[in-house]
Scaffold this motif. Structure first.
Motif, PDB file in Angstrom:
ATOM      1  N   LEU A   1      10.032  -8.391   2.447  1.00  0.00           N
ATOM      2  CA  LEU A   1       9.806  -9.597   3.238  1.00  0.00           C
ATOM      3  C   LEU A   1      10.602 -10.777   2.680  1.00  0.00           C
ATOM      4  O   LEU A   1      11.303 -11.472   3.418  1.00  0.00           O
ATOM      5  CB  LEU A   1       8.310  -9.930   3.274  1.00  0.00           C
ATOM      6  CG  LEU A   1       7.916 -11.164   4.077  1.00  0.00           C
ATOM      7  CD1 LEU A   1       8.242 -10.956   5.548  1.00  0.00           C
ATOM      8  CD2 LEU A   1       6.433 -11.451   3.894  1.00  0.00           C
ATOM      9  N   VAL A   2      10.526 -10.982   1.385  1.00  0.00           N
ATOM     10  CA  VAL A   2      11.244 -12.092   0.753  1.00  0.00           C
ATOM     11  C   VAL A   2      12.750 -11.898   0.883  1.00  0.00           C
ATOM     12  O   VAL A   2      13.493 -12.844   1.195  1.00  0.00           O
ATOM     13  CB  VAL A   2      10.813 -12.245  -0.725  1.00  0.00           C
ATOM     14  CG1 VAL A   2      11.724 -13.208  -1.467  1.00  0.00           C
ATOM     15  CG2 VAL A   2       9.369 -12.701  -0.795  1.00  0.00           C
ATOM     16  N   LEU A   3      13.239 -10.688   0.657  1.00  0.00           N
ATOM     17  CA  LEU A   3      14.667 -10.398   0.773  1.00  0.00           C
ATOM     18  C   LEU A   3      15.161 -10.690   2.193  1.00  0.00           C
ATOM     19  O   LEU A   3      16.230 -11.285   2.376  1.00  0.00           O
ATOM     20  CB  LEU A   3      14.946  -8.939   0.401  1.00  0.00           C
ATOM     21  CG  LEU A   3      16.406  -8.510   0.413  1.00  0.00           C
ATOM     22  CD1 LEU A   3      17.161  -9.201  -0.716  1.00  0.00           C
ATOM     23  CD2 LEU A   3      16.504  -7.008   0.269  1.00  0.00           C
TER      24      LEU A   3
ATOM     25  N   PHE B   1       9.528  -4.523   8.114  1.00  0.00           N
ATOM     26  CA  PHE B   1       8.911  -3.502   7.274  1.00  0.00           C
ATOM     27  C   PHE B   1       8.028  -4.148   6.211  1.00  0.00           C
ATOM     28  O   PHE B   1       6.883  -3.755   6.002  1.00  0.00           O
ATOM     29  CB  PHE B   1       9.995  -2.630   6.617  1.00  0.00           C
ATOM     30  CG  PHE B   1       9.468  -1.658   5.597  1.00  0.00           C
ATOM     31  CD1 PHE B   1       8.785  -0.516   5.988  1.00  0.00           C
ATOM     32  CD2 PHE B   1       9.644  -1.897   4.232  1.00  0.00           C
ATOM     33  CE1 PHE B   1       8.290   0.367   5.042  1.00  0.00           C
ATOM     34  CE2 PHE B   1       9.157  -1.014   3.295  1.00  0.00           C
ATOM     35  CZ  PHE B   1       8.480   0.126   3.694  1.00  0.00           C
ATOM     36  N   GLY B   2       8.556  -5.162   5.542  1.00  0.00           N
ATOM     37  CA  GLY B   2       7.791  -5.846   4.496  1.00  0.00           C
ATOM     38  C   GLY B   2       6.579  -6.569   5.056  1.00  0.00           C
ATOM     39  O   GLY B   2       5.466  -6.463   4.524  1.00  0.00           O
ATOM     40  N   GLY B   3       6.763  -7.282   6.146  1.00  0.00           N
ATOM     41  CA  GLY B   3       5.659  -8.028   6.745  1.00  0.00           C
ATOM     42  C   GLY B   3       4.567  -7.117   7.274  1.00  0.00           C
ATOM     43  O   GLY B   3       3.368  -7.353   7.056  1.00  0.00           O
ATOM     44  N   ALA B   4       4.958  -6.052   7.970  1.00  0.00           N
ATOM     45  CA  ALA B   4       3.968  -5.108   8.501  1.00  0.00           C
ATOM     46  C   ALA B   4       3.241  -4.401   7.366  1.00  0.00           C
ATOM     47  O   ALA B   4       2.018  -4.182   7.441  1.00  0.00           O
ATOM     48  CB  ALA B   4       4.658  -4.092   9.412  1.00  0.00           C
TER      49      ALA B   4
ATOM     50  N   SER C   1      -6.196  -3.653   6.869  1.00  0.00           N
ATOM     51  CA  SER C   1      -6.645  -2.379   7.440  1.00  0.00           C
ATOM     52  C   SER C   1      -7.207  -1.505   6.318  1.00  0.00           C
ATOM     53  O   SER C   1      -6.971  -1.751   5.148  1.00  0.00           O
ATOM     54  CB  SER C   1      -5.493  -1.658   8.148  1.00  0.00           C
ATOM     55  OG  SER C   1      -4.599  -1.101   7.201  1.00  0.00           O
ATOM     56  N   ALA C   2      -7.928  -0.477   6.721  1.00  0.00           N
ATOM     57  CA  ALA C   2      -8.524   0.439   5.741  1.00  0.00           C
ATOM     58  C   ALA C   2      -7.655   1.677   5.541  1.00  0.00           C
ATOM     59  O   ALA C   2      -8.115   2.669   4.983  1.00  0.00           O
ATOM     60  CB  ALA C   2      -9.920   0.840   6.212  1.00  0.00           C
ATOM     61  N   LEU C   3      -6.392   1.609   5.986  1.00  0.00           N
ATOM     62  CA  LEU C   3      -5.501   2.768   5.892  1.00  0.00           C
ATOM     63  C   LEU C   3      -5.019   2.970   4.464  1.00  0.00           C
ATOM     64  O   LEU C   3      -4.891   2.021   3.685  1.00  0.00           O
ATOM     65  CB  LEU C   3      -4.298   2.584   6.815  1.00  0.00           C
ATOM     66  CG  LEU C   3      -4.590   2.517   8.320  1.00  0.00           C
ATOM     67  CD1 LEU C   3      -3.319   2.166   9.072  1.00  0.00           C
ATOM     68  CD2 LEU C   3      -5.156   3.840   8.820  1.00  0.00           C
TER      69      LEU C   3
ATOM     70  N   ALA D   1       4.208   4.606   6.860  1.00  0.00           N
ATOM     71  CA  ALA D   1       4.715   5.206   8.098  1.00  0.00           C
ATOM     72  C   ALA D   1       4.666   4.216   9.255  1.00  0.00           C
ATOM     73  O   ALA D   1       5.637   4.080  10.021  1.00  0.00           O
ATOM     74  CB  ALA D   1       3.914   6.465   8.429  1.00  0.00           C
ATOM     75  N   LEU D   2       3.555   3.503   9.401  1.00  0.00           N
ATOM     76  CA  LEU D   2       3.442   2.515  10.472  1.00  0.00           C
ATOM     77  C   LEU D   2       4.411   1.343  10.266  1.00  0.00           C
ATOM     78  O   LEU D   2       4.973   0.818  11.234  1.00  0.00           O
ATOM     79  CB  LEU D   2       2.002   2.000  10.576  1.00  0.00           C
ATOM     80  CG  LEU D   2       0.992   2.978  11.187  1.00  0.00           C
ATOM     81  CD1 LEU D   2      -0.422   2.431  11.073  1.00  0.00           C
ATOM     82  CD2 LEU D   2       1.343   3.260  12.638  1.00  0.00           C
ATOM     83  N   SER D   3       4.630   0.954   9.021  1.00  0.00           N
ATOM     84  CA  SER D   3       5.584  -0.121   8.723  1.00  0.00           C
ATOM     85  C   SER D   3       7.004   0.306   9.085  1.00  0.00           C
ATOM     86  O   SER D   3       7.765  -0.473   9.669  1.00  0.00           O
ATOM     87  CB  SER D   3       5.515  -0.507   7.249  1.00  0.00           C
ATOM     88  OG  SER D   3       4.257  -1.028   6.933  1.00  0.00           O
TER      89      SER D   3
END
Length: 178
Positions: free
Chosen positions: A9-11, A54-57, A65-67, A74-76
């Motif tokens: 996210l920062v990058l 990807f970083g934010g998600a 979430s409890a994942l 995978a979701l990211s």
């Protein structure tokens, strides 16, 4: 794993800020350096956007979430890929196609409609104006049918010989025999 997401996210945010502030300077300095390995869909804007998403998600899914770590990653990745495709199709590809050029080739003249600017005598040269995109270009012209072509009439370019547009009247003038 959260450190990886935060780093991405920062990058991505840093890349966006640097691109806006000094993007042209970097682009000019690296002019053509990566052309050999260039894929249109691997545009830096798309890649930076996908890394940022990807970083934010990843951060959001990890915290809210409890994942477990595997499904979060995978979701990211899925979110990053989906947004990358959307950015490419919605922004990058249309912008690549929107570039305009006022350049043209003389081989593009045949079949074009133009207007006589300087009368074209039966034997000799005049001048026509042909529209190319948003600009007009003037060309030396000669009569293909060996007829006088007065200024202001529409002509069609039949062929180009030795840099001269050979033109014929587009529509016969009223009152003339066919």
């Amino acid at each position: 794993m959260e450190t990886l997401y935060l780093g991405c996210l920062v990058l991505g945010v840093i890349f966006a800020v640097v691109s806006v502030v000094v993007g042209d300077l970097i682009g000019n300095a690296l002019d053509g350096m990566f052309d050999a390995v260039s894929f249109h869909f691997l545009n830096p804007t798309v890649l930076a956007g996908a890394v940022t998403v990807f970083g934010g998600a990843g951060i959001l899914l990890t915290r809210y979430s409890a994942l477990e770590a595997g499904p979060v990653a995978a979701l990211s990745l899925l979110a990053a890929g989906f947004l990358g495709v959307l950015m490419y199709l919605g922004f990058v590809r249309p912008m690549d196609k929107s570039e305009m050029s006022s350049g043209f080739s003389m081989s593009e003249l045949p079949g074009r409609i133009g207007e006589v600017m300087v009368p074209v005598p039966a034997q000799g040269y005049g001048e026509i104006m042909v529209r190319f995109g948003a600009s007009n270009s003037l060309h030396t012209a000669a009569s293909f049918d060996q007829e006088l072509l007065p200024a202001g009439i529409k002509v069609v370019v039949v062929e180009v010989k030795e840099g001269v547009a050979m033109v014929s009247e587009f529509e016969k003038r009223k009152g003339e025999d066919m």
